[in-house]
Design a protein around this motif. Structure first.
Motif, PDB file in Angstrom:
ATOM      1  N   LYS A 104       0.932  -1.154   0.020  1.00 24.63           N
ATOM      2  CA  LYS A 104      -0.006   0.158   0.015  1.00 24.63           C
ATOM      3  C   LYS A 104       0.756   1.185  -0.066  1.00 24.63           C
ATOM      4  O   LYS A 104       1.857   1.213   0.564  1.00 24.63           O
ATOM      5  N   SER A 114      -6.178   5.380   7.831  1.00 27.69           N
ATOM      6  CA  SER A 114      -5.140   5.592   6.821  1.00 27.69           C
ATOM      7  C   SER A 114      -3.690   6.131   7.614  1.00 27.69           C
ATOM      8  O   SER A 114      -4.077   7.409   8.284  1.00 27.69           O
ATOM      9  N   SER A 118       4.323   4.716   4.222  1.00 25.16           N
ATOM     10  CA  SER A 118       4.236   3.486   3.949  1.00 25.16           C
ATOM     11  C   SER A 118       4.947   2.474   4.900  1.00 25.16           C
ATOM     12  O   SER A 118       5.660   3.216   5.671  1.00 25.16           O
TER      13      SER A 118
END
Length: 386
Positions: A104, A114, A118
């Motif tokens: 992702k 979220s 990363s």
């Protein structure tokens, strides 16, 4: 719901036993410690070898953990009991099949939140001296606990974690096996076990490694051309991604653009007194990089070619208007051709090696199922049990 196999064992009075054997590449000492042994131990330092030369030594790795500590860490790593809502494990964001990243651009927390960065790969973290993209943790023990209690990550609390581990049918006995003489489970033991497991994730048998150790036929003509571009003074990739670890373990300000709609991330320069590191991030190791797309701290680039092309577009070309960043002096304008960019990507694929993947537990001590994102790959996992 049917009782899991481990729950049945617990009811039958047959406790789970941790491994007494070290993972591959480790030797068991008389003190019950696993010591890492690699072919790179035969070489001396990087000094006088040229930038990115072959047959140069690796830095000192973290090792010396017991087989039981490593195996306990393996169970903890895959167990969603460690998250506040029992939906996410460490392995949710660091999946073995994806190079111990998650595929992702921005990782997702236990409650669907979220994140803003990363998930970095965990391969060879035993060698690293800076953890997280901004380098704020200097040891794996420091790094291990932060995601557990971050609200946008695993969203647990120390009190809940210790209470659930201590009241579990299996974990108290497992902790006593890993930490003899300790009757109560504490956070230090949790951090040590997770560190022990993560330190066992060694990837040093790629096609590149075979070439570096003297087997010239390990790389084909195009891969060698890519290596030559990588090491060239024009591209200068190896000056930051220095073999054999493929990182110089430093923070670098390179001016990577953020994804559309995301605010500028100050990275290592977010704290007062560290303004010169504004926009700076840890130079990641490129080992298994072909498995860990998308790339950069925010997943801005989808392919290795896109990531390589960023460096050839000119110094500071993507820095947001109004930002005055102190860009790393290696960032310039190499003007690489499309052919050279492709050759770089071809070479970086030779850094893939998952021959020592650890086995994903078929059953967890908590009795909980593996997180959903791991269940789809578990049947095909050919990992090696410590």
């Amino acid at each position: 719901m049917m009782l899991t196999f481990l729950a049945q064992l617990a009811l039958a009075g047959q406790p789970l036993q941790l491994s007494e054997h070290c993972p591959p590449s480790f030797e068991l000492t008389a003190q019950n410690q696993c010591q890492l042994v690699t072919r790179y131990d035969l070489y001396d330092s990087l000094q006088n070898k040229g930038v990115g030369g072959t047959k140069t030594a690796l830095p000192k790795a973290r090792d010396g953990f017991s087989p039981q500590q490593i195996d306990l860490g393996r169970f903890l790593f895959f167990d969603p009991l460690l998250s506040g809502n029992h939906q996410q494990a460490c392995a949710s964001c660091h999946q073995p099949a994806l190079g111990f990243a998650d595929g992702k651009a921005l990782s997702t927390g236990a409650h669907g939140d979220s994140g803003n960065r990363s998930a970095p790969s965990l391969w060879n973290v035993a060698y690293l001296t800076q953890l997280f993209w901004d380098g704020r943790a200097k040891t794996l023990e420091q790094q291990a606990l932060i995601p557990l209690f971050a609200k946008h990550e695993m969203a647990n609390t120390p009190e809940q974690l210790l209470a659930e581990l201590s009241s579990n049918a299996q974990y108290p006995a497992l902790f006593r096996q890993a930490f003899p003489g300790k009757e109560q489970i504490d956070l230090t033991q949790v951090a040590t076990a997770l560190t022990a497991f993560q330190s066992s994730l060694i990837s040093l048998n790629s096609k590149y490694d075979q070439y570096a150790h003297g087997f010239h036929e390990a790389l084909n003509e195009e891969e060698i051309k890519g290596l030559n571009v990588f090491r060239s003074f024009v591209a200068r990739c190896s000056e930051c991604h220095t073999p054999p670890l493929f990182t110089n373990q430093q923070i670098a300000v390179i001016g990577t653009p953020e994804p559309d709609g995301m605010p500028f991330d100050p990275g290592a320069g977010s704290e007062p007194g560290k303004e010169k590191w504004r926009g700076g991030f840890k130079v990641p190791s490129l080992r298994n990089v072909a498995l860990t797309a998308p790339y950069m701290h925010s997943g801005r680039f989808a392919t290795l070619e896109e990531a390589a092309e960023f460096y050839t577009k000119g110094r500071g070309h993507a820095v947001p208007k109004g930002e005055q960043l102190q860009l790393h002096w290696h960032i310039w304008e190499p003007k690489l051709s499309p052919e050279e960019i492709n050759q770089l990507a071809i070479f970086m694929n030779t850094l893939t090696d998952q021959s020592l993947l650890p086995a994903i537990p078929q059953e967890l001590p908590s009795g909980l199922p593996l997180p959903a994102e791991l269940q789809t790959t578990n049947d095909n996992n050919k990992g090696i049990t410590p």
